[in-house]
Scaffold this active site. Structure first.
Site, PDB file in Angstrom:
ATOM      1  N   LYS A 119      -4.879  10.958  -8.160  1.00  0.00           N
ATOM      2  CA  LYS A 119      -4.466  11.080  -6.764  1.00  0.00           C
ATOM      3  C   LYS A 119      -4.480  12.556  -6.420  1.00  0.00           C
ATOM      4  CE  LYS A 119      -2.361   9.535  -2.876  1.00  0.00           C
ATOM      5  NZ  LYS A 119      -2.849   8.507  -1.966  1.00  0.00           N
ATOM      6  N   HIS A 165       0.821  -1.202   0.000  1.00  0.00           N
ATOM      7  CA  HIS A 165       0.000   0.000   0.000  1.00  0.00           C
ATOM      8  C   HIS A 165       0.864   1.264   0.000  1.00  0.00           C
ATOM      9  CE1 HIS A 165      -3.559   2.452   0.792  1.00  0.00           C
ATOM     10  NE2 HIS A 165      -2.809   3.122   1.652  1.00  0.00           N
ATOM     11  N   HIS A 180       3.340   6.380  -1.960  1.00  0.00           N
ATOM     12  CA  HIS A 180       4.026   7.539  -1.389  1.00  0.00           C
ATOM     13  C   HIS A 180       5.536   7.489  -1.623  1.00  0.00           C
ATOM     14  CE1 HIS A 180       0.337   8.743   0.592  1.00  0.00           C
ATOM     15  NE2 HIS A 180       0.204   7.519   1.044  1.00  0.00           N
TER      16      HIS A 180
END
Length: 352
Positions: free
Chosen positions: A286, A203, A243
């Site tokens: 995003k 993730h 990220h």
């Protein structure tokens, strides 16, 4: 080992913070806001002692030491960014591409031959892209996980982190620390339909995105049927997680990620820096994807692990090169391992 936000384990004497669900400072008794297990851990015969609590000041000091120990970070000459449009608050959600050029003008890919980078990059293609589709972890992928953990544990940065946590009675040996890192980051749990389809590592570092052509897609330039696609996850038509700067650069280079704008650029004039950015991944948007830029894999992995172990579910306030920043982590609450320890659900650097 895992400090739950509603528990006093390892938190006795911790200063009051409005972000905490409950408290473990002696004054909580008179304020009537102690955690339920306060007496068990922090009473006269409790399991935890105040010397084992981790204060905000200790986190600030430790994070500066970890910052200085990031010897594998990019030098200023290793990366050339082209941030282009600075998006205002009313622009981050409108899905408009205001930056015609890629974010990365140049990256010195010799960085990627360093052992922690090379072992990290090998992990990025190990994941199914859709949540709800069970991951099949091969023996080779398990070896790649082990290799990455072994390589990061060789670094001064991760050794510094371990020594600190061992001094706080969180781990008795480096091997125990390594095994717990493996479980909290790589242990599988279900984000979808009951299948073991996700992990904290996937993730945070690999990202989750819908399959090509799903509802709500923003067409990407040059997209066509049969285009090579990144592996990852699918979650309600949106990119989630994702990220990591290395992952972003590699996908942007392939034309799979399209950079739109940025809404935050940190105060650092060397790497690591922090960027808040807007982008589409294979057509899916995003709105704000915060990321360290130019750090080593062990730096990001180490800081997220530190914050998850000490301030899970809360803002974790750190200091890097004299500048403050915060990291937010969340535990996965629907399943656990090792007698109640939590997997990592997500971790990210917070941009204002």
């Amino acid at each position: 080992l895992y400090t739950a936000p509603d528990s006093c384990e390892g938190r006795c004497g911790e200063p009051f913070s409005e972000e905490d669900e409950c408290h473990c400072h002696p004054e909580c008794v008179t304020r009537h806001n102690c955690c339920e297990d306060y007496e068990r851990h922090c009473g006269p015969d409790g399991f935890s002692s105040s010397r084992d609590s981790i204060t905000d000041q200790e986190l600030l000091e430790l994070s500066e030491r970890l910052y200085r120990a990031d010897h594998n970070k990019a030098r200023p000459s290793d990366i050339a960014l082209n941030p282009q449009h600075l998006a205002g608050p009313d622009e981050t959600g409108d899905k408009q591409d205001r930056s015609p050029q890629p974010l990365y003008k140049y990256v010195n890919e010799e960085l990627f031959s360093k052992p922690t980078y090379a072992s990290f990059i090998k992990l990025l293609d190990n994941y199914q892209r859709a949540t709800g589709r069970e991951e099949e972890v091969t023996a080779e992928e398990l070896r790649e996980q082990e290799r990455f953990l072994q390589e990061v544990m060789k670094t001064e940065l991760m050794k510094e982190l371990f020594v600190f946590l061992q001094g706080k009675n969180r781990y008795s040996s480096e091997q125990e620390f390594l095994q717990d890192l493996k479980q909290m980051w790589f242990g599988l749990y279900s984000r979808g339909d009951g299948e073991q389809d996700s992990s904290g590592f996937e993730h945070v570092f690999s990202g989750t995105a819908p399959p090509q052509g799903g509802a709500g897609a923003v067409p990407r330039p040059g997209a066509h049927p049969g285009s090579p696609l990144p592996l990852g996850e699918v979650k309600k038509g949106k990119v989630s997680g994702f990220h990591n700067w290395i992952r972003f650069y590699l996908l942007e280079k392939q034309g799979i990620v399209n950079y739109f704008s940025h809404n935050f650029d940190g105060p650092w004039d060397t790497y690591p820096d922090v960027l808040g950015l807007q982008f589409s991944w294979d057509g899916f948007y995003k709105e704000v994807g915060s990321a360290f830029i130019g750090c080593s894999p062990e730096f990001e992995f180490g800081l997220y692990s530190l914050c998850f172990l000490t301030r899970p579910g809360r803002a974790c306030h750190l200091s890097l090169g004299g500048h403050r920043l915060s990291i937010q982590t969340y535990p996965w609450t629907k399943s656990s391992y090792g007698g109640g320890r939590s997997f990592i659900a997500t971790a990210y650097v917070m941009s204002p």
